[in-house]
Design an enzyme around this catalytic site. Structure first.
Site, short mmCIF file in Angstrom:
data_model
loop_
_atom_site.label_atom_id
_atom_site.label_comp_id
_atom_site.label_asym_id
_atom_site.label_seq_id
_atom_site.Cartn_x
_atom_site.Cartn_y
_atom_site.Cartn_z
N LYS A 81 0.62 -1.44 -0.38
CA LYS A 81 -0.04 0.04 -0.38
C LYS A 81 0.96 1.20 -0.01
CE LYS A 81 -3.82 1.70 3.02
NZ LYS A 81 -4.62 2.40 4.04
N SER A 156 -9.77 2.28 2.84
CA SER A 156 -8.65 2.23 2.15
C SER A 156 -7.54 1.51 1.21
CB SER A 156 -8.58 3.58 2.43
OG SER A 156 -7.22 2.96 3.92
N SER A 180 -9.68 -0.39 7.63
CA SER A 180 -8.79 -0.22 6.34
C SER A 180 -8.62 -1.23 5.00
CB SER A 180 -7.90 0.94 6.25
OG SER A 180 -9.14 2.00 5.56
N1 GLN Z 1 -12.92 4.07 6.17
C1 GLN Z 1 -12.97 5.08 7.48
C2 GLN Z 1 -11.84 6.55 7.28
O1 GLN Z 1 -12.36 6.76 6.34
C3 GLN Z 1 -10.90 4.01 7.97
C4 GLN Z 1 -9.82 4.47 7.59
C5 GLN Z 1 -9.22 3.55 7.56
O2 GLN Z 1 -8.69 2.45 8.97
N2 GLN Z 1 -8.02 3.78 6.71
O3 GLN Z 1 -11.38 6.98 8.25
#
Ligand code: GLN
Length: 489
Positions: A81, A156, A180
């Site tokens: 990532k 994400s 995420s």
């Molecule tokens: N979807 C969540 C957010 O937008 C979690 C994102 C993540 O775990 N990086 O913050």
């Protein structure tokens, strides 16, 4: 015609290398061909490291030629990532503000995997600075769900999940601040784990919300998950929050025996908000655990309803502080044609950040500002403590908690972009886990009528990843189906 290795797991690749039926170079070539064939559709990669990968593969082959032994992950192709710092290539968090940025150092997880002989195929897509649940907030491209190219892969870490499921790598790394890793693993149909806060060093992970962020793997099965966790876990002097707690051999923990396990089902999670098909999938998965001898009980997590509100106060507050460093002076992008330094800061941030990142910085600055701090930030910290206590109490009665990973399967691209709140609700089952700091994983539990994956989420006590992996392993071995492969070619 050279053999196609792209659907192999890490342990299968290890066996082939160990027995001399393939070379690491053959295997890497096979993955590069696969990326060439399908990534135009999936769009998981933002940077492909062809030469670098082949060089790493050659190193493994020359060790083998000299008769040296290799570790279980040597020669296994990975994707990273783009939130993890790597000396090779760029590190951009898929943000314009870090365009062209090169890190002078490798993240600890990258260093450890490199020492284990892993082959890195490149960097994969993500929501900008890991803020999002669909990978649509990337400034680079929109990654597609390999099962249905009209749908999102989740986020994400959408690129990390899609690349594993589309056989464009064997395993990948992601980060999980509120879901995420687990949510995209569920929406794409692979295994993904967020370890306990402190289990894996965050050194070299670009910070979003430092008290919630954790790095973790995506893999094709639980056996590979254990192999990756064996390498990346453990204390690191360079991350003071990494725990000095011994790391068990996770591979040895995988036994198809869960007769000593009590599984808790939180009553607050099984409400009308849960899509009926998802509910049915989770119920069948729990029946399989029960048939293997696990005891199933109901537990309560009474503060669940506050989790999303608390999360969006704490994560935005921390993000507003962490992202202050991207000011056009030290890193990446700097706005041109400005009159003075103030204008340079303002213009750099306005042009450099996407809308969601700007929204979070504004919210975070607001909840920390004088007069609002007590009303929002401090109160959120107090409720966070109650959420953590809910889990502590539930874990007095059970060893693992089973829930859906996501309330719905993958949704269509564009379906939620106009409504941030609707998007935030995708994380309803994953967010409390980060607030509590406990480990959680997602394992595929079947396809819906429309052919989209669903995920079973298993949660464990702090630093008890071994039990979580054992339960997931027993489920995977006995679920009686294999979700198969997406129809990409
Ligand atoms: N979807 C969540 C957010 O937008 C979690 C994102 C993540 O775990 N990086 O913050």
């Amino acid at each position: 015609m050279a053999r196609d290795w792209s659907s192999a797991t890490g342990h299968e690749i290890h066996d082939a290398l160990h027995h001399g039926t393939a070379t690491a170079s053959d295997i890497t070539q096979s993955f590069l061909r696969r990326i060439e064939a399908v990534d135009g559709k999936v769009r998981a990669y933002v940077d492909i490291w062809k030469d670098h990968a082949l060089k790493q593969a050659e190193n493994v082959d020359s060790r083998l030629k000299r008769g040296q032994t290799i570790g279980p992950l040597a020669g296994v192709p990975f994707a990273i990532k783009d939130v993890l710092c790597t000396k090779h290539g760029h590190t951009t968090c898929c943000s314009r503000i870090l365009k062209g940025y090169r890190s002078p150092f490798d993240a600890t997880v990258i260093e450890r995997l490199e020492q284990a002989g892993v082959v890195f195929l490149g960097k994969v897509n993500m929501d900008e600075f890991a803020m999002g649940s669909s990978t649509e907030n990337s400034s680079v491209q929109v990654t597609r769900n390999p099962w249905d190219l009209k749908c999102v892969p989740g986020g994400s870490s959408g690129g990390s999940a899609a690349a594993v499921v589309a056989d464009e790598c064997v395993a990948s790394l992601g980060s999980d601040t509120g879901g995420s890793i687990r949510q995209p693993a569920a929406l794409c149909g692979c295994v993904g784990m967020k370890p306990t806060y402190g289990r894996v060093s965050r050194y070299g992970l670009v910070a979003f919300a430092s008290s919630l962020d954790q790095i973790g793997p995506f893999t094709k099965d639980v056996e590979d998950l254990a192999l990756v966790m064996n390498v990346i876990s453990g204390r690191d002097e360079r991350d003071s929050t990494s725990a000095d707690i011994p790391v068990p051999n996770y591979s040895q923990a995988l036994r198809d025996d869960i007769s000593d396990i009590t599984v808790g089902l939180p009553k607050e999670y099984y409400t009308d908000a849960l899509n009926p098909e998802m509910r049915q999938k989770i119920e069948s998965a729990v029946k399989i655990l029960e048939a293997r001898g696990a005891k199933v009980i109901e537990v309560s997590l009474p503060h669940t309803e506050y989790a999303i509100a608390v999360y969006y106060i704490i994560c935005t507050a921390e993000a507003s502080a962490n992202l202050a460093r991207f000011d056009g002076v030290r890193y990446g992008y700097r706005a041109p044609k400005v009159a003075d330094v103030q204008e340079m800061y303002a213009k750099t941030k306005t042009d450099g950040y996407g809308r969601e990142v700007q929204r979070r910085i504004l919210l975070g600055t607001y909840v920390l500002s004088s007069g609002y701090y007590d009303a929002y930030y401090l109160k959120a910290q107090k409720v966070r403590a109650l959420i953590r206590k809910d889990f502590e109490e539930a874990f007095q009665k059970c060893n693992v908690i089973a829930t859906p990973t996501s309330p719905t399967p993958a949704f269509e691209i564009g379906a939620k972009t106009a409504d941030p709140l609707e998007m935030y609700l995708s994380d309803i089952y994953t967010i409390s886990v980060n607030l509590a700091g406990i480990p959680g994983l997602s394992v595929p539990c079947g396809l819906t009528q429309s052919g989209l994956p669903s995920g079973l989420q298993l949660l464990g006590k702090p630093f008890d990843e071994a039990t979580l992996m054992r339960v997931a392993y027993a489920y995977e071995k006995n679920r009686g189906f294999d979700i198969g492969k997406p129809p990409l070619t």
